[in-house]
Design an enzyme around this catalytic site. Structure first.
Site, PDB file in Angstrom:
ATOM      1  N   HIS A  26      27.555  48.209  60.799  1.00 51.90           N
ATOM      2  CA  HIS A  26      27.777  49.637  61.029  1.00 51.90           C
ATOM      3  C   HIS A  26      27.713  49.888  62.530  1.00 51.90           C
ATOM      4  O   HIS A  26      26.845  49.345  63.220  1.00 51.90           O
ATOM      5  CB  HIS A  26      26.716  50.452  60.292  1.00 51.90           C
ATOM      6  CG  HIS A  26      26.928  51.927  60.369  1.00 51.90           C
ATOM      7  ND1 HIS A  26      26.617  52.673  61.492  1.00 51.90           N
ATOM      8  CD2 HIS A  26      27.426  52.813  59.466  1.00 51.90           C
ATOM      9  CE1 HIS A  26      26.907  53.934  61.279  1.00 51.90           C
ATOM     10  NE2 HIS A  26      27.413  54.046  60.050  1.00 51.90           N
ATOM     11  N   LYS A  29      24.329  50.788  63.941  1.00 51.95           N
ATOM     12  CA  LYS A  29      23.382  49.671  63.816  1.00 51.95           C
ATOM     13  C   LYS A  29      23.722  48.541  64.774  1.00 51.95           C
ATOM     14  O   LYS A  29      22.822  47.848  65.277  1.00 51.95           O
ATOM     15  CB  LYS A  29      23.365  49.158  62.371  1.00 51.95           C
ATOM     16  CG  LYS A  29      22.366  49.872  61.496  1.00 51.95           C
ATOM     17  CD  LYS A  29      20.942  49.485  61.856  1.00 51.95           C
ATOM     18  CE  LYS A  29      20.062  50.706  61.876  1.00 51.95           C
ATOM     19  NZ  LYS A  29      19.053  50.738  62.893  1.00 51.95           N
ATOM     20  N   GLU A  54      20.167  51.948  76.208  1.00 56.31           N
ATOM     21  CA  GLU A  54      21.039  52.536  75.199  1.00 56.31           C
ATOM     22  C   GLU A  54      22.321  51.716  75.101  1.00 56.31           C
ATOM     23  O   GLU A  54      22.669  50.962  76.006  1.00 56.31           O
ATOM     24  CB  GLU A  54      21.394  53.987  75.551  1.00 56.31           C
ATOM     25  CG  GLU A  54      20.212  54.848  75.965  1.00 56.31           C
ATOM     26  CD  GLU A  54      19.176  55.028  74.872  1.00 56.31           C
ATOM     27  OE1 GLU A  54      19.516  54.842  73.697  1.00 56.31           O
ATOM     28  OE2 GLU A  54      18.027  55.357  75.213  1.00 56.31           O
ATOM     29  N   GLU A  67      17.710  52.386  81.840  1.00 58.71           N
ATOM     30  CA  GLU A  67      16.808  52.053  82.931  1.00 58.71           C
ATOM     31  C   GLU A  67      16.023  50.794  82.567  1.00 58.71           C
ATOM     32  O   GLU A  67      15.396  50.746  81.503  1.00 58.71           O
ATOM     33  CB  GLU A  67      15.826  53.199  83.213  1.00 58.71           C
ATOM     34  CG  GLU A  67      16.497  54.500  83.632  1.00 58.71           C
ATOM     35  CD  GLU A  67      17.122  55.257  82.461  1.00 58.71           C
ATOM     36  OE1 GLU A  67      18.309  55.658  82.585  1.00 58.71           O
ATOM     37  OE2 GLU A  67      16.455  55.396  81.428  1.00 58.71           O
ATOM     38  N   PHE A 247      38.367  50.039  52.275  1.00 64.95           N
ATOM     39  CA  PHE A 247      37.449  50.014  53.417  1.00 64.95           C
ATOM     40  C   PHE A 247      37.727  48.732  54.215  1.00 64.95           C
ATOM     41  O   PHE A 247      36.859  47.892  54.388  1.00 64.95           O
ATOM     42  CB  PHE A 247      35.996  50.068  52.920  1.00 64.95           C
ATOM     43  CG  PHE A 247      34.938  50.252  53.984  1.00 64.95           C
ATOM     44  CD1 PHE A 247      35.255  50.468  55.315  1.00 64.95           C
ATOM     45  CD2 PHE A 247      33.595  50.208  53.631  1.00 64.95           C
ATOM     46  CE1 PHE A 247      34.276  50.631  56.271  1.00 64.95           C
ATOM     47  CE2 PHE A 247      32.595  50.372  54.576  1.00 64.95           C
ATOM     48  CZ  PHE A 247      32.935  50.581  55.906  1.00 64.95           C
ATOM     49  N   ASP A 255      34.635  53.933  63.648  1.00 65.31           N
ATOM     50  CA  ASP A 255      33.803  55.012  64.183  1.00 65.31           C
ATOM     51  C   ASP A 255      33.087  54.544  65.440  1.00 65.31           C
ATOM     52  O   ASP A 255      32.649  53.391  65.513  1.00 65.31           O
ATOM     53  CB  ASP A 255      32.735  55.449  63.162  1.00 65.31           C
ATOM     54  CG  ASP A 255      33.336  56.044  61.907  1.00 65.31           C
ATOM     55  OD1 ASP A 255      33.832  57.176  61.977  1.00 65.31           O
ATOM     56  OD2 ASP A 255      33.308  55.365  60.869  1.00 65.31           O
ATOM     57  N   ALA A 256      32.914  55.439  66.391  1.00 63.84           N
ATOM     58  CA  ALA A 256      32.107  55.128  67.570  1.00 63.84           C
ATOM     59  C   ALA A 256      30.649  54.954  67.151  1.00 63.84           C
ATOM     60  O   ALA A 256      30.183  55.563  66.189  1.00 63.84           O
ATOM     61  CB  ALA A 256      32.225  56.240  68.604  1.00 63.84           C
ATOM     62  N   ARG A 261      21.006  56.555  66.385  1.00 60.66           N
ATOM     63  CA  ARG A 261      21.618  57.582  65.538  1.00 60.66           C
ATOM     64  C   ARG A 261      21.328  57.359  64.059  1.00 60.66           C
ATOM     65  O   ARG A 261      21.876  58.063  63.200  1.00 60.66           O
ATOM     66  CB  ARG A 261      23.128  57.641  65.795  1.00 60.66           C
ATOM     67  CG  ARG A 261      23.713  59.023  65.525  1.00 60.66           C
ATOM     68  CD  ARG A 261      25.017  59.264  66.220  1.00 60.66           C
ATOM     69  NE  ARG A 261      26.039  58.276  65.905  1.00 60.66           N
ATOM     70  CZ  ARG A 261      27.294  58.355  66.369  1.00 60.66           C
ATOM     71  NH1 ARG A 261      27.648  59.366  67.148  1.00 60.66           N
ATOM     72  NH2 ARG A 261      28.176  57.427  66.059  1.00 60.66           N
ATOM     73  N   LYS A 262      20.471  56.393  63.752  1.00 57.10           N
ATOM     74  CA  LYS A 262      20.096  56.141  62.357  1.00 57.10           C
ATOM     75  C   LYS A 262      18.569  56.127  62.222  1.00 57.10           C
ATOM     76  O   LYS A 262      17.978  55.234  61.638  1.00 57.10           O
ATOM     77  CB  LYS A 262      20.700  54.814  61.879  1.00 57.10           C
ATOM     78  CG  LYS A 262      22.202  54.899  61.653  1.00 57.10           C
ATOM     79  CD  LYS A 262      22.542  55.776  60.463  1.00 57.10           C
ATOM     80  CE  LYS A 262      24.035  55.999  60.295  1.00 57.10           C
ATOM     81  NZ  LYS A 262      24.568  56.982  61.236  1.00 57.10           N
ATOM     82  N   LYS A 282      13.711  50.472  73.396  1.00 59.21           N
ATOM     83  CA  LYS A 282      12.553  50.980  74.130  1.00 59.21           C
ATOM     84  C   LYS A 282      11.409  49.984  74.074  1.00 59.21           C
ATOM     85  O   LYS A 282      11.043  49.515  72.991  1.00 59.21           O
ATOM     86  CB  LYS A 282      12.078  52.305  73.524  1.00 59.21           C
ATOM     87  CG  LYS A 282      13.102  53.433  73.626  1.00 59.21           C
ATOM     88  CD  LYS A 282      12.595  54.681  72.916  1.00 59.21           C
ATOM     89  CE  LYS A 282      13.630  55.802  73.008  1.00 59.21           C
ATOM     90  NZ  LYS A 282      13.196  56.996  72.250  1.00 59.21           N
ATOM     91  N   LYS A 286       6.766  53.189  75.518  1.00 59.77           N
ATOM     92  CA  LYS A 286       7.343  54.434  74.989  1.00 59.77           C
ATOM     93  C   LYS A 286       6.707  54.713  73.628  1.00 59.77           C
ATOM     94  O   LYS A 286       6.923  53.977  72.656  1.00 59.77           O
ATOM     95  CB  LYS A 286       8.859  54.308  74.820  1.00 59.77           C
ATOM     96  CG  LYS A 286       9.662  54.439  76.117  1.00 59.77           C
ATOM     97  CD  LYS A 286       9.508  53.277  77.022  1.00 59.77           C
ATOM     98  CE  LYS A 286      10.485  53.337  78.194  1.00 59.77           C
ATOM     99  NZ  LYS A 286      10.193  52.278  79.189  1.00 59.77           N
ATOM    100  N   ASP A 288       7.362  56.822  71.474  1.00 57.51           N
ATOM    101  CA  ASP A 288       8.327  57.014  70.379  1.00 57.51           C
ATOM    102  C   ASP A 288       8.292  55.822  69.435  1.00 57.51           C
ATOM    103  O   ASP A 288       8.410  55.977  68.221  1.00 57.51           O
ATOM    104  CB  ASP A 288       9.752  57.147  70.939  1.00 57.51           C
ATOM    105  CG  ASP A 288      10.078  58.546  71.400  1.00 57.51           C
ATOM    106  OD1 ASP A 288       9.352  59.480  71.023  1.00 57.51           O
ATOM    107  OD2 ASP A 288      11.056  58.707  72.149  1.00 57.51           O
TER     108      ASP A 288
END
Length: 392
Positions: A26, A29, A54, A67, A247, A255-256, A261-262, A282, A286, A288
């Site tokens: 995906h 992913k 990213e 970074e 498919f 798709d970009a 995003r998941k 990360k 971090k 998060d």
């Protein structure tokens, strides 16, 4: 003084809950895996690397941006291409090829303002949080992994799709896939009791030389029925296998993709709560990432100790401050002790300063690429999935 729980009330009402998962190919992913591959490559050489990497992808292109402050020397081109190859995009007929895709980089060093406030000149255990934010951990006794059944079944089907693609059992499969599971539950005094699987959705990228009928038959028999225990399937279970019909075009060609995003797929499939911060790319300074792992560790430890059947934990932080600002617990009425007593147990057993979390969970090791698909939780190989023996 402990709060008295109200007497149990028998409940016959049921509800439906749905979780989804996506496969390695995906596009989102793919980006998560690339970001964590870069992280691991840096940590392998310099465990104190500070990484915020990213990734974005579209047809024939991968870009990494962010970074990175590290003493490591990493060939980003090779890391990206090897990751795409491992996922399975090795031929242009699959819509993406690691050999010919364009790899772009836009990497700078970490802001000196952040470095000076968070970690420079501080002992490891006393480093501050890398940013403000709130993180959640969740656990439930409905599965042996102490995870929601919906997300575990969805992940396991995607993993089986990838396994059967790689070993040739289903050679017509391609890297992109999505699964979704709806379970009918009964609520028993706050605890969730799975009764049956209501609906299963499977969409798998495929080659052009296989009929839709063959795809649907094999995916139902070799994926759905091999993964989902028979006790949860009945004559009323609804199957949507390859619902789009075709498919062939998948992955970044379709798709970009973007890192992070998941986040619901990565965590609890919509159960509990989410603070909004993504994990992949990360390093563990971090919060998060590291505090979300710690929150899961706490929640799983409490459920494993029999102190509750379901637990939600929230932890919050401020940038450059080591101690958490707040800790919240919700047992959904299933706790064997009051929330105040459980908070006492948490404070007695867990030091939630980021540096201590990193040390206790071993988060300076290059372990993160394998977290980037099939969920960060519910997998026994990770340190935060090993319940802590609690001092009560």
């Amino acid at each position: 003084m402990a709060c008295e729980r109200p007497p149990k009330r028998p409940c016959t009402e049921t509800f439906l809950f749905t979780s989804e998962s996506v496969g390695e190919g995906h596009p989102d992913k793919l980006c998560d895996q690339v970001s964590d591959a870069v992280l691991d490559a840096c940590l392998a050489q310099d465990p104190y690397s500070k990484i915020a990497c990213e990734c974005a992808t579209k047809t024939g292109m991968v870009i990494i941006l962010g970074e990175i402050s590290s003493n490591s020397v990493v060939d980003y081109q090779t890391v990206v291409r090897e990751t795409v190859k491992e996922i399975g995009y090795d031929d242009s007929q699959k819509g993406f090829d690691y050999k010919t895709c364009n790899v772009l980089t836009a990497i700078e060093k970490q802001s000196p303002n952040i470095a000076g406030a968070v970690h420079e000149g501080k002992e490891d255990d006393d480093i501050g949080a890398g940013d403000q934010g709130l993180m959640y951990g969740y656990a439930t006794d409905e599965t042996e992994e102490l995870m929601p059944l919906t997300i575990m079944l969805a992940h396991k089907m995607n993993k089986q799709i990838a396994d059967y693609r790689r070993d040739g059992t289903l050679p017509w499969l391609r890297p992109d896939s999505k699964t979704q599971v709806t379970v009918e539950y009964r609520l028993d005094d706050g605890a969730c009791i799975p009764l049956r699987v209501h609906t299963v959705v499977v969409s798998a990228q495929h080659s052009e030389d296989v009929t839709l009928e063959e795809q649907r038959t094999q995916l139902k028999e070799r994926i759905v029925k091999e993964v989902i225990p028979a006790k949860y399937l009945d004559e009323k279970t609804v199957y949507h296998i390859q619902p789009s019909g075709t498919f062939v075009i998948g992955g970044p060609q379709s798709d970009a993709g973007l890192t992070g995003r998941k986040i619901i797929v990565d965590t609890y499939g919509g159960w509990g709560a989410h603070g909004g911060g993504a994990f992949s790319g990360k390093d563990s300074s971090k919060v998060d990432r590291s505090a979300a792992y710690a929150a899961r560790w706490i929640a799983k430890s409490l459920v494993a100790a029999g102190l509750a059947k379901r637990v939600l934990i929230q932890i919050s932080y401020a940038i450059a401050i080591a101690e958490p600002l707040s800790i919240y617990i919700d047992t959904y009425g299933t706790g064997e002790k009051s929330n105040a007593e459980l908070l006492e147990i948490i404070n007695k057993n867990f030091d939630l300063r980021p540096g201590v979390i990193v040390r206790e969970l071993g988060l300076r090791q290059p372990i993160f690429k394998k977290t980037a698909c099939y969920g960060h939780f519910g997998r026994s190989e990770f340190s935060w999935e090993k319940p802590k023996k609690l001092i009560l």
